[in-house]
Design a protein around this motif. Sequence first.
Motif, PDB file in Angstrom:
ATOM      1  N   ASP A 130      -3.012  -5.664 -11.037  1.00 49.95           N
ATOM      2  CA  ASP A 130      -2.880  -6.398  -9.769  1.00 49.95           C
ATOM      3  C   ASP A 130      -3.728  -5.745  -8.687  1.00 49.95           C
ATOM      4  N   GLN A 131      -3.653  -4.408  -8.637  1.00 45.51           N
ATOM      5  CA  GLN A 131      -4.406  -3.684  -7.601  1.00 45.51           C
ATOM      6  C   GLN A 131      -5.906  -3.938  -7.769  1.00 45.51           C
ATOM      7  N   ILE A 132      -6.372  -3.896  -9.022  1.00 44.93           N
ATOM      8  CA  ILE A 132      -7.812  -4.112  -9.270  1.00 44.93           C
ATOM      9  C   ILE A 132      -8.190  -5.548  -8.891  1.00 44.93           C
ATOM     10  N   ASP A 133      -7.334  -6.510  -9.278  1.00 46.04           N
ATOM     11  CA  ASP A 133      -7.598  -7.916  -8.924  1.00 46.04           C
ATOM     12  C   ASP A 133      -7.724  -8.083  -7.408  1.00 46.04           C
ATOM     13  N   ASN A 134      -6.751  -7.505  -6.682  1.00 46.37           N
ATOM     14  CA  ASN A 134      -6.779  -7.628  -5.211  1.00 46.37           C
ATOM     15  C   ASN A 134      -8.038  -6.995  -4.637  1.00 46.37           C
ATOM     16  N   MET A 162      -7.872   4.738 -11.911  1.00 45.85           N
ATOM     17  CA  MET A 162      -8.764   5.471 -10.998  1.00 45.85           C
ATOM     18  C   MET A 162     -10.200   5.449 -11.521  1.00 45.85           C
ATOM     19  N   LYS A 163     -10.334   5.561 -12.846  1.00 42.48           N
ATOM     20  CA  LYS A 163     -11.684   5.521 -13.439  1.00 42.48           C
ATOM     21  C   LYS A 163     -12.357   4.194 -13.108  1.00 42.48           C
ATOM     22  N   LYS A 164     -11.582   3.101 -13.264  1.00 49.74           N
ATOM     23  CA  LYS A 164     -12.161   1.776 -12.985  1.00 49.74           C
ATOM     24  C   LYS A 164     -12.561   1.674 -11.523  1.00 49.74           C
ATOM     25  N   ARG A 165     -11.735   2.244 -10.633  1.00 43.37           N
ATOM     26  CA  ARG A 165     -12.046   2.184  -9.201  1.00 43.37           C
ATOM     27  C   ARG A 165     -13.295   3.007  -8.893  1.00 43.37           C
ATOM     28  N   VAL A 166     -13.391   4.195  -9.508  1.00 43.85           N
ATOM     29  CA  VAL A 166     -14.587   5.019  -9.272  1.00 43.85           C
ATOM     30  C   VAL A 166     -15.821   4.278  -9.805  1.00 43.85           C
ATOM     31  N   ALA A 167     -15.662   3.656 -10.977  1.00 43.11           N
ATOM     32  CA  ALA A 167     -16.793   2.903 -11.555  1.00 43.11           C
ATOM     33  C   ALA A 167     -17.184   1.748 -10.627  1.00 43.11           C
ATOM     34  N   LEU A 168     -16.176   1.149  -9.980  1.00 44.43           N
ATOM     35  CA  LEU A 168     -16.459   0.057  -9.037  1.00 44.43           C
ATOM     36  C   LEU A 168     -17.173   0.611  -7.800  1.00 44.43           C
ATOM     37  N   ALA A 169     -16.715   1.781  -7.329  1.00 45.04           N
ATOM     38  CA  ALA A 169     -17.387   2.418  -6.188  1.00 45.04           C
ATOM     39  C   ALA A 169     -18.842   2.712  -6.543  1.00 45.04           C
ATOM     40  N   GLU A 203     -14.427  -7.260 -18.048  1.00 46.94           N
ATOM     41  CA  GLU A 203     -12.990  -7.031 -18.290  1.00 46.94           C
ATOM     42  C   GLU A 203     -12.414  -5.988 -17.325  1.00 46.94           C
ATOM     43  N   PRO A 204     -12.351  -6.306 -16.047  1.00 45.49           N
ATOM     44  CA  PRO A 204     -11.920  -5.278 -15.073  1.00 45.49           C
ATOM     45  C   PRO A 204     -10.485  -4.814 -15.244  1.00 45.49           C
ATOM     46  N   THR A 205      -9.619  -5.639 -15.865  1.00 50.35           N
ATOM     47  CA  THR A 205      -8.204  -5.235 -15.957  1.00 50.35           C
ATOM     48  C   THR A 205      -7.763  -4.878 -17.380  1.00 50.35           C
ATOM     49  N   THR A 206      -8.666  -4.972 -18.346  1.00 48.35           N
ATOM     50  CA  THR A 206      -8.281  -4.683 -19.736  1.00 48.35           C
ATOM     51  C   THR A 206      -7.830  -3.231 -19.884  1.00 48.35           C
TER      52      THR A 206
END
Lengths: 259, 251
Positions: free
Chosen positions: B174-178, B142-149, B163-166
């Motif tokens: 997979d979700q982040i890649d998609n 969720m943190k990565k998604r918020v950071a992406l938002a 390193e989006p999936t590290t």
Amino acid sequence: MSFFMRAPARLGRATRRFFAEFGETAILFGNSARYLPRIVRDRRLLFDQMEHIGTDSIPLVVVIGFFTGMVSAWQAAYQFKGIMPLSFLGAAVSRAIFIELGPVLTAIIIAGRVGASIAAEIGTMKVTEQIDALESLAISPVRYLALPRILAAIIMMPPLVVFANTIALGGAFLVSNFFLGITAKTFFDSVQQYFHLGDVIGGLTKAFFFGGVTALIGVQVGFNASGGAEGVGNATIRAFVLSSASILILDYVLWTVLF
Amino acid sequence: MIKITNLHKSFGEQPVLRGIDLAIPDGETIAIIGQSGCGKSVLLKLMIGLMKPDDGEITIDGVSMGKAKERQLEQVRLHIGFLFQGAALFDSMTVLENVTLGLKEHGERNPDVLAKIAAEKLALVGLHGIEQRTPVELSGGMKKRVALARALATDPKYVLYDEPTTGLDPVTSDQIDNLVRDLTARLRVTSIIVTHDLFTVERIAKRVVFLNKGKIYFDGTPDELYKSLDVAVMQFLQRYRTPVAAAVATS
């Protein structure tokens, strides 16, 4: 390499580091000053820091001020013994508080509470890439983090010292009245008779500089933090040590200029 | 367009980048791969001007990131979104404040507009109704998604992913890649993805650059990468080519 060879090399490195950091701190101050015209727009950031540095420090300043006043009354009475009548105690204690004890002790307490917390907060932001994140959003960390803290400390330190001076005077009076038998009239007449507005103004001028130097060092040390939790811990200690030492050195310099 | 010319960067006596030349046209999705410590993240930070090169130049839309004045640098950064490896969310702020900070600091002060943009960008990364939470209340994904938002909040032309999936589990990875693939296609941004996750490369990238010993060893499509006979490339791919990994990749 022998000790005698290593010691000058180490001293040389430490001296070079000191001047490099001194230079970096001066540059940070200059860069912060460049954003002063934007502070009206950023007033929310400034007010938040004024609350954190000023208002939130009041309980600590009250405790320190109260005990400082009480101790200074006992100490003055001890030193007066056989030399001067206790009727002069109010004047001696109040002038010591206004000129020296109030500004310096408050500044050192604020260096411990605020300077160290600024270094820890900014240091944590540095090692977790939050400072880089600010820059990536085209937000200057100097404008967003440094200036509000430095300015808030400069603005709030003199009122805190006024607070500390008043409470300390109250503490000194309590000891004088309850334990040394000095009446309120004698105590406050003495304070009034030898009162110099210049003492208070000089003390508050010192507070103004002490506030600035404490926050400036906290921010600079925080920006230079590296190496995770240990690095942040070291930055916190470093900020307190450097700002306390700077306060005492600055106190001497300002004394020669102001009094 | 991003153009990198003869880029050098060292830390002390340790050279990290030793003469990188790379051109990234607008709209391209490029993955930069290589072993840990080969200078991938340093390259991204040099691109956005968080570090200065020792030699060489990076230009973004004609602006030299190493030589630009602060105001100029800020103007370029407004067109770049950066996803940090550890998300780098501001932990003293709510999700809403994190996502909208860039907009707020660059002139948008209307709270309703900010809330609307935050909801839109969070929806884009598959998150809803978490605006008032703080980063400590979020999982790693969720943190990565918020950071992406947050990175997408200013509608950037370029998005840089470090390193989006590290550190994420395979499902979240997979979700982040998609998500990255869909966003890249939908928003038509230029995406630069630094990773050592070859599943990410296979799913997202149209072009792959392999960094080794501070230089570009390979520059081509993912298919060309897998067929490469370069020893360093083959060594890097060895782990990925295990039967289990191959089966997963095929599926």
